[in-house]
Design a protein around this motif. Structure first.
Motif, PDB file in Angstrom:
ATOM      1  N   LYS A   1       9.657  11.754 -25.348  1.00 15.20           N
ATOM      2  CA  LYS A   1       9.986  10.403 -24.921  1.00 15.20           C
ATOM      3  C   LYS A   1      11.499  10.228 -24.911  1.00 15.20           C
ATOM      4  O   LYS A   1      12.178  10.586 -25.878  1.00 15.20           O
ATOM      5  CB  LYS A   1       9.333   9.402 -25.885  1.00 15.20           C
ATOM      6  CG  LYS A   1       9.535   7.950 -25.536  1.00 15.20           C
ATOM      7  CD  LYS A   1       8.798   7.103 -26.561  1.00 15.20           C
ATOM      8  CE  LYS A   1       8.932   5.625 -26.268  1.00 15.20           C
ATOM      9  NZ  LYS A   1       8.228   4.798 -27.287  1.00 15.20           N
TER      10      LYS A   1
ATOM     11  N   SER B   1      13.008   1.586 -16.400  1.00 14.17           N
ATOM     12  CA  SER B   1      11.651   1.982 -16.808  1.00 14.17           C
ATOM     13  C   SER B   1      11.583   2.100 -18.325  1.00 14.17           C
ATOM     14  O   SER B   1      12.526   2.536 -18.991  1.00 14.17           O
ATOM     15  CB  SER B   1      11.265   3.313 -16.160  1.00 14.17           C
ATOM     16  OG  SER B   1      12.161   4.336 -16.566  1.00 14.17           O
ATOM     17  N   ARG B   2      10.440   1.691 -18.854  1.00 12.45           N
ATOM     18  CA  ARG B   2      10.236   1.707 -20.308  1.00 12.45           C
ATOM     19  C   ARG B   2       8.792   2.136 -20.614  1.00 12.45           C
ATOM     20  O   ARG B   2       7.914   2.090 -19.750  1.00 12.45           O
ATOM     21  CB  ARG B   2      10.480   0.320 -20.921  1.00 12.45           C
ATOM     22  CG  ARG B   2      11.897  -0.237 -20.752  1.00 12.45           C
ATOM     23  CD  ARG B   2      12.878   0.528 -21.619  1.00 12.45           C
ATOM     24  NE  ARG B   2      14.197  -0.083 -21.574  1.00 12.45           N
ATOM     25  CZ  ARG B   2      15.123   0.170 -20.671  1.00 12.45           C
ATOM     26  NH1 ARG B   2      14.868   1.017 -19.679  1.00 12.45           N
ATOM     27  NH2 ARG B   2      16.303  -0.409 -20.716  1.00 12.45           N
ATOM     28  N   ASN B   3       8.591   2.548 -21.865  1.00 10.71           N
ATOM     29  CA  ASN B   3       7.245   2.822 -22.377  1.00 10.71           C
ATOM     30  C   ASN B   3       6.957   1.855 -23.507  1.00 10.71           C
ATOM     31  O   ASN B   3       7.767   1.699 -24.428  1.00 10.71           O
ATOM     32  CB  ASN B   3       7.122   4.257 -22.891  1.00 10.71           C
ATOM     33  CG  ASN B   3       7.110   5.277 -21.785  1.00 10.71           C
ATOM     34  OD1 ASN B   3       8.129   5.882 -21.453  1.00 10.71           O
ATOM     35  ND2 ASN B   3       5.933   5.472 -21.186  1.00 10.71           N
ATOM     36  N   CYS B   4       5.813   1.208 -23.438  1.00 11.33           N
ATOM     37  CA  CYS B   4       5.453   0.232 -24.463  1.00 11.33           C
ATOM     38  C   CYS B   4       5.175   0.949 -25.785  1.00 11.33           C
ATOM     39  O   CYS B   4       4.451   1.954 -25.836  1.00 11.33           O
ATOM     40  CB  CYS B   4       4.220  -0.565 -24.030  1.00 11.33           C
ATOM     41  SG  CYS B   4       3.723  -1.824 -25.234  1.00 11.33           S
ATOM     42  N   SER B   5       5.750   0.433 -26.850  1.00  7.62           N
ATOM     43  CA  SER B   5       5.572   1.042 -28.167  1.00  7.62           C
ATOM     44  C   SER B   5       4.195   0.778 -28.736  1.00  7.62           C
ATOM     45  O   SER B   5       3.789   1.439 -29.695  1.00  7.62           O
ATOM     46  CB  SER B   5       6.635   0.504 -29.131  1.00  7.62           C
ATOM     47  OG  SER B   5       7.931   0.768 -28.658  1.00  7.62           O
TER      48      SER B   5
ATOM     49  N   ASN C   1       1.494   2.060 -25.118  1.00  6.81           N
ATOM     50  CA  ASN C   1       1.998   3.304 -24.528  1.00  6.81           C
ATOM     51  C   ASN C   1       1.970   3.285 -23.004  1.00  6.81           C
ATOM     52  O   ASN C   1       2.077   4.347 -22.369  1.00  6.81           O
ATOM     53  CB  ASN C   1       1.203   4.509 -25.052  1.00  6.81           C
ATOM     54  CG  ASN C   1       1.995   5.801 -24.984  1.00  6.81           C
ATOM     55  OD1 ASN C   1       3.221   5.798 -25.132  1.00  6.81           O
ATOM     56  ND2 ASN C   1       1.323   6.904 -24.736  1.00  6.81           N
ATOM     57  N   LYS C   2       1.844   2.129 -22.396  1.00  6.97           N
ATOM     58  CA  LYS C   2       1.864   2.040 -20.938  1.00  6.97           C
ATOM     59  C   LYS C   2       3.314   1.989 -20.446  1.00  6.97           C
ATOM     60  O   LYS C   2       4.215   1.524 -21.147  1.00  6.97           O
ATOM     61  CB  LYS C   2       1.115   0.803 -20.465  1.00  6.97           C
ATOM     62  CG  LYS C   2      -0.388   0.900 -20.631  1.00  6.97           C
ATOM     63  CD  LYS C   2      -1.059  -0.338 -20.067  1.00  6.97           C
ATOM     64  CE  LYS C   2      -2.582  -0.240 -20.202  1.00  6.97           C
ATOM     65  NZ  LYS C   2      -3.264  -1.461 -19.658  1.00  6.97           N
ATOM     66  N   GLU C   3       3.521   2.452 -19.246  1.00  9.72           N
ATOM     67  CA  GLU C   3       4.856   2.397 -18.655  1.00  9.72           C
ATOM     68  C   GLU C   3       5.022   1.069 -17.909  1.00  9.72           C
ATOM     69  O   GLU C   3       4.110   0.605 -17.225  1.00  9.72           O
ATOM     70  CB  GLU C   3       5.057   3.568 -17.699  1.00  9.72           C
ATOM     71  CG  GLU C   3       6.465   3.654 -17.146  1.00  9.72           C
ATOM     72  CD  GLU C   3       6.684   4.896 -16.300  1.00  9.72           C
ATOM     73  OE1 GLU C   3       7.677   4.925 -15.536  1.00  9.72           O
ATOM     74  OE2 GLU C   3       5.856   5.834 -16.403  1.00  9.72           O
TER      75      GLU C   3
ATOM     76  N   HIS D   1       5.039  -6.657 -23.187  1.00 14.39           N
ATOM     77  CA  HIS D   1       5.237  -5.298 -23.686  1.00 14.39           C
ATOM     78  C   HIS D   1       6.523  -5.238 -24.520  1.00 14.39           C
ATOM     79  O   HIS D   1       7.464  -5.996 -24.269  1.00 14.39           O
ATOM     80  CB  HIS D   1       5.346  -4.302 -22.524  1.00 14.39           C
ATOM     81  CG  HIS D   1       4.066  -4.076 -21.789  1.00 14.39           C
ATOM     82  ND1 HIS D   1       2.951  -3.544 -22.391  1.00 14.39           N
ATOM     83  CD2 HIS D   1       3.729  -4.308 -20.480  1.00 14.39           C
ATOM     84  CE1 HIS D   1       1.980  -3.441 -21.504  1.00 14.39           C
ATOM     85  NE2 HIS D   1       2.415  -3.905 -20.340  1.00 14.39           N
TER      86      HIS D   1
ATOM     87  N   THR E   1       9.359  -2.333 -26.569  1.00 12.90           N
ATOM     88  CA  THR E   1       9.785  -0.932 -26.521  1.00 12.90           C
ATOM     89  C   THR E   1      10.796  -0.649 -27.614  1.00 12.90           C
ATOM     90  O   THR E   1      11.479  -1.561 -28.101  1.00 12.90           O
ATOM     91  CB  THR E   1      10.420  -0.608 -25.156  1.00 12.90           C
ATOM     92  OG1 THR E   1      10.792   0.764 -25.119  1.00 12.90           O
ATOM     93  CG2 THR E   1      11.649  -1.468 -24.918  1.00 12.90           C
TER      94      THR E   1
END
Length: 440
Positions: free
Chosen positions: A168, A178-182, A185-187, A242, A244
């Motif tokens: 990651k 762009s991010r990934n949800c902590s 885990n979705k983008e 979301h 991150t």
């Protein structure tokens, strides 16, 4: 005249009787060997002597010395003296007490020669040298993703990847939205102006980790929050946004180093334990509370910080903070540093559990640290949660998981780290084997 052959000593019992007291002696007692032989004859030849020659020897009394007391000097007593027998009974001790030995100053020598010293009573000047062995080495700091400056550089710090972050990107370019949800885990992506899109139930997640239930042949991984099967059940919690833990790369240039010691700086021999609480903002996780205590469990600092960007979620379940507390926080990150550096310089020892996360949130570079997550890591070389260590080693429950729990308390976590260090000093076998520390 009878004929005898020499084969073994003749054992004659020393018949006991009570003679008058005489000066102390140390004679043999019990069965006494009585040899009778003829030196002029071979040992295989018959030995001639009269049976009347073998007579019981006079009994010898065995004496015991009772030490002097306030009542008078010590006296010698025989085994038959009733007063001595009464003294023996009144002063009898258990077998375990004999093995443990008697106390000597602050130390008791027992089985395994373990020393029991009350380290809490030591002054900081005496305690400080004992803690140097627990400091992390430079390689341990780098491996565990502590913020580091390369070759004394005052520019941006570097933070290594770990097994938890290697898949990651933790620091992104300014143009990367762009991010990934902590949590789920979705983008997702930030809006072009850097704001976050909210929508009812957009984030569905589990708020607790995975537990293994059942025996070896029937075990199942299940979520601790809802007891549903791992990787099968949908999330049991919902959020309209979301969150991150990713940051912009420019944040790496905002780190400050703890100040260099000045002559006769008392901060250099100080030891503190600290813990931070973070909240989720648009720019990523941000510091919201810093608590620091000394080794006598006294509160030194308890600072509430207002993040510089909008807060998306106060993370109350884990931070213990509400939006009202965050919005009314009196300090900023800069004033927090000023208060911290009144007590801490580059030589001060800081103690914490996974302290690299706290230092990242504080935007601080510090090398003299003791990390209880590394000292008490598992036999599989993985970190153990502070809650688990507290229950297993200290027999104390923290960070309650019931519905009435209001989240983690940074004061409670910092004090638990202090208790773990004292536990490690008393039980050095509990400390994980580490490479030799050459930074002491």
């Amino acid at each position: 005249m009878s004929t005898y052959y020499q084969s073994a000593p003749v054992l004659v019992h020393a018949h006991a009787y009570q003679p008058p007291l005489s000066p102390p002696q140390s004679p043999p007692h019990g069965y006494l060997p009585f040899y009778t032989s003829n030196p002029m004859m071979c040992s295989t030849s018959p030995l001639y002597f009269s049976p009347q020659m073998v007579q019981p020897l006079p009994p010898q009394q065995h004496y015991h010395m009772y030490p002097s007391t306030s009542a008078g000097p010590g006296m010698y007593y025989t085994d038959f003296n009733p007063h001595y027998v009464q003294i023996q009974i009144s002063q009898s001790v258990s077998h375990d007490k004999i093995l443990a030995g008697g106390p000597k100053d602050n130390c008791t020598v027992a089985r395994g020669r373990k020393t029991h010293v009350d380290h809490r009573q030591l002054s900081i000047e005496k305690l400080h040298p004992l803690l140097l062995q627990f400091k992390l080495t430079t390689s341990e700091l780098e491996t565990n993703a502590y913020p580091m400056r390369r070759d004394g550089s005052t520019k941006a710090v570097s933070i290594a990847d770990t097994v938890y972050t290697q898949n990651k990107k933790m620091f992104l370019d300014d143009y990367d939205m762009s991010r990934n949800c902590s949590r789920c885990n979705k983008e997702f992506k930030l809006s072009p102006n850097g704001t976050m899109i909210r929508s009812t139930g957009i984030c569905r997640y589990h708020n607790r980790g995975v537990a293994i239930n059942g025996k070896r042949d029937t075990f199942r991984k299940r979520y601790s929050c809802c007891n549903e099967e791992f990787n099968v059940a949908l999330g049991c919690k919902f959020s309209d946004v979301h969150v991150t833990d990713q940051l912009f790369k420019k944040e790496l240039s905002t780190f400050v180093s703890t100040p260099v010691p000045v002559p006769n700086d008392q901060r250099s021999t100080r030891v503190y334990a600290l813990d931070c609480e973070m909240v989720y903002t648009i720019a990523g996780p941000a510091l919201a509370r810093l608590t620091m205590v000394d080794m006598q469990r006294n509160r030194v600092l308890d600072v509430f910080v207002k993040p510089p960007t909008d807060v998306l979620d106060p993370n109350t379940e884990f931070s213990g903070l509400t939006m009202e507390q965050i919005n009314s926080a009196p300090d900023t990150l800069k004033t927090c540093h000023q208060k911290l550096f009144k007590y801490v310089n580059a030589d001060t020892i800081l103690i914490g559990h996974s302290l690299e996360s706290d230092l990242k949130a504080m935007r601080v570079v510090h090398k003299n640290v003791i990390d209880t997550a590394i000292l008490f890591r598992s036999t599989r070389d993985t970190k153990v949660a502070l809650k688990v260590l507290s229950a297993k080693l200290l027999h104390k429950n923290i960070q309650g998981d019931n519905e009435d729990a209001i989240g983690h308390d940074s004061m409670e976590d910092a004090l638990t780290c202090v208790d773990l260090i004292f536990y490690g000093l008393r039980n050095p076998e509990s400390i994980a084997i580490r490479e030799a520390n050459t930074n002491c």
